[in-house]
Every structure is written in C-alpha cells, then in structure tokens.
Scaffold this motif. Sequence first.
Motif, short mmCIF file in Angstrom:
data_model
loop_
_atom_site.label_atom_id
_atom_site.label_comp_id
_atom_site.label_asym_id
_atom_site.label_seq_id
_atom_site.Cartn_x
_atom_site.Cartn_y
_atom_site.Cartn_z
N UNK A 1 42.10 44.48 44.76
CA UNK A 1 42.96 45.24 43.98
C UNK A 1 42.42 45.42 42.47
N UNK A 2 41.79 44.52 41.90
CA UNK A 2 41.39 44.66 40.68
C UNK A 2 39.98 44.64 40.67
N UNK A 3 39.22 45.12 39.50
CA UNK A 3 37.88 44.94 39.23
C UNK A 3 37.91 44.26 37.72
N UNK A 4 37.04 43.22 37.86
CA UNK A 4 36.79 42.57 36.45
C UNK A 4 35.59 42.89 35.85
N UNK A 5 35.60 43.33 34.58
CA UNK A 5 34.33 43.84 33.93
C UNK A 5 34.00 42.81 32.72
N UNK A 6 32.91 42.00 32.95
CA UNK A 6 32.52 41.44 31.89
C UNK A 6 31.57 42.27 30.79
N UNK A 7 31.87 42.35 29.80
CA UNK A 7 31.30 43.11 28.61
C UNK A 7 30.19 42.13 27.83
N UNK A 8 30.36 40.75 28.25
CA UNK A 8 29.49 39.82 27.39
C UNK A 8 29.96 39.80 25.82
#
Length: 126
Positions: free
Chosen positions: A68-75
Amino acid sequence: MSEPLDPDMFTGCAHAPTPFRVGGKWTPRIIRCLESGPRRFGELGVPLRGITPKVLTETLRSMERDGLVTRTDHGGVPPRVEYELSALGRTLLAPMAACCAWAAAHLPELLDAREAYGGQAPCAPG
C-alpha cells in the motif's frame, strides 16, 4: 424461515486473506495523510495525534508489506526517509471517499441507533 447459510460460502477466499488493516484505526488516516504526496515520518505524526512512534512504524511496515505504501530511503545524515502511497494504495482513495460520504449522510441515524440501543456513541465526529 430463511435458507441456512452455505458452510462453504467463504471457500475460495481463505487462501487470500482480506487486508483487514484497511479498516483499522490508523491505516485510513495514514492513507489520507499520503494522498497528496510523499511525507516524512515526522510529518505523519503531526495530524495523527495520539499515535506512538512505535505504532506508526508498525503500521507503515504493515502497509509497506501489503504493497500500500512505498518507503524511500534517501540516505544522508540525519537519515531522510519518505513514505508514499503506491499505485495499489491509491486504489483505496475512491472506496474511502465513498465510506466517508456514507458516514456523513448517515451519521445521525447511526448515532440515533446507538442511543436507542442504550449505549453512548464512543466519540462525536470532529
């Protein structure tokens, strides 16, 4: 007399569990928070008064697991993580809007029924 219920009425559904968390306390609210675009963890806590960081984390992980959601780690330092509704998550916006419209149209009847039953409504809409 009514016909008896078919004991196999849910056959074929058991292998695909329904995403009950869509009806949970926090998931619909998180979906609304993400409706306009990606948000950081700290941003989500602002309108979700009362949610603990632990419960927010658990709910977001469950929503991510279900697609349902995406998680983006930008560091970076400090870490910068954003959550966004996936295409699948966005498909819930229309049904949720329909539920909200139904609730707005029928809330007085629902509250009257609760009062007639002898209990009080747990909370008034705000």
